[in-house]
Design an enzyme around this catalytic site. Sequence first.
Site, mmCIF file in Angstrom:
data_model
loop_
_atom_site.group_PDB
_atom_site.id
_atom_site.type_symbol
_atom_site.label_atom_id
_atom_site.label_comp_id
_atom_site.label_asym_id
_atom_site.label_seq_id
_atom_site.Cartn_x
_atom_site.Cartn_y
_atom_site.Cartn_z
ATOM 1 N N GLY A 31 39.092 36.373 41.191
ATOM 2 C CA GLY A 31 39.157 37.826 41.192
ATOM 3 C C GLY A 31 40.215 38.176 42.246
ATOM 4 N N LEU A 33 42.533 40.298 41.783
ATOM 5 C CA LEU A 33 43.914 40.019 41.008
ATOM 6 C C LEU A 33 45.020 40.651 41.695
ATOM 7 C CD1 LEU A 33 42.547 39.997 37.464
ATOM 8 C CD2 LEU A 33 42.494 38.164 38.950
ATOM 9 N N GLY A 36 50.510 37.798 41.247
ATOM 10 C CA GLY A 36 50.464 36.364 40.979
ATOM 11 C C GLY A 36 49.724 35.935 39.858
ATOM 12 N N HIS A 37 48.412 36.383 39.855
ATOM 13 C CA HIS A 37 47.470 36.350 38.712
ATOM 14 C C HIS A 37 48.060 36.680 37.282
ATOM 15 C CE1 HIS A 37 44.732 36.383 42.099
ATOM 16 N NE2 HIS A 37 44.430 35.097 41.487
ATOM 17 N N GLN A 61 33.119 25.662 46.542
ATOM 18 C CA GLN A 61 34.369 25.328 47.319
ATOM 19 C C GLN A 61 34.747 25.894 48.349
ATOM 20 O OE1 GLN A 61 36.540 27.202 43.744
ATOM 21 N NE2 GLN A 61 38.016 27.895 45.151
ATOM 22 N N GLY A 147 48.395 28.287 39.685
ATOM 23 C CA GLY A 147 49.668 28.517 40.322
ATOM 24 C C GLY A 147 50.268 27.583 41.188
ATOM 25 N N VAL A 176 54.584 33.507 43.006
ATOM 26 C CA VAL A 176 55.148 34.710 43.134
ATOM 27 C C VAL A 176 54.848 35.472 44.652
ATOM 28 C CG1 VAL A 176 54.607 37.133 42.327
ATOM 29 C CG2 VAL A 176 54.361 35.100 40.793
ATOM 30 N N LYS A 184 52.148 35.799 47.347
ATOM 31 C CA LYS A 184 50.949 36.560 47.096
ATOM 32 C C LYS A 184 49.790 35.948 47.279
ATOM 33 C CE LYS A 184 53.176 39.938 45.013
ATOM 34 N NZ LYS A 184 53.202 41.551 45.157
ATOM 35 N N ARG A 187 44.031 36.863 49.807
ATOM 36 C CA ARG A 187 43.481 36.893 51.334
ATOM 37 C C ARG A 187 44.377 37.684 52.253
ATOM 38 N NH1 ARG A 187 41.261 31.506 49.949
ATOM 39 N NH2 ARG A 187 39.076 31.476 50.538
#
Length: 290
Positions: A31, A33, A36-37, A61, A147, A176, A184, A187
């Site tokens: 999420g 977004l 890049g996504h 993770q 990515g 990206v 991108k 965070r």
Amino acid sequence: MQIISDPHAMQAISENVRLQGKRLAVVMTMGALHEGHISLVTLARKSADTVIMTLFVNPTQFSAGEDLERYPRPFEQDVAHAEAAGVDYLFAPTSAEMYPAGHQTSVQCGALAERFEGAHRSGHFNGVATVVTKLLHITKPHTAIFGEKDAQQLAIIRQLVADLLIDVEIIGAPIVREADGLAKSSRNIYLSSNERKRATVLYGGLCHAKARLAEGEQNLKLIATEVEALITATEGCTIDYVAFVDEATFLPIEQADASKRYRLLLAVRLGSVRLIDNMVMGTKDSYKPC
């Protein structure tokens, strides 16, 4: 666009799409977004008739002390972005649906996951490998798009599907960047305005390395030292690692070789924010200036 939360319902939909002879692609996200996504969705559409996006902040993770609780979760905004991008199915399960009571099984990664990010984030890649395996079984894609910004993760996922004989093609998508070169990342919102300006030093370090290679410098340890000096000279920056690595094995390399693909990896802490970036360095084309 349909929003699905139940894993079994998503499995049934994916199976039905396959039975219709259509190709499926999946884009896995946590999420928050950004462009890049969306670029991953665009690439997914080129290889498939139906695109599934997964939206799940995977707790397994995150290492102790990381940002699980404060990780951005703008769900309604993400739904709007996914629909505008042309996603067909948004799979957004809860933690309880992905890890129900009694869940015991996990995927343990090997040596590839012990270096760099793995050394700094205990258990991170085991959590990634476990959730990716589950999501691949749930969504049943022909292709999965990841990515290249998380280059080590991409290499581990390629190893994962090869080792476990999962019938899916893994496609890497280019990083990206913002207009000033910053990669991108969800965070990036943690950065203050001043930190955001200083964060461009990562891209500056990558470009410095490319320029030195273009000049004919072959000693990668020397170039890495120069990049470290450039970054540490920037206020608030501390380095976790700067390393040239083989793109497949992620073993460090010390001598330039234009016939091979290798990457320069960076992990830098700027204030309380940890940033990663990388760039291909091991082809003649990659020696072109940034």
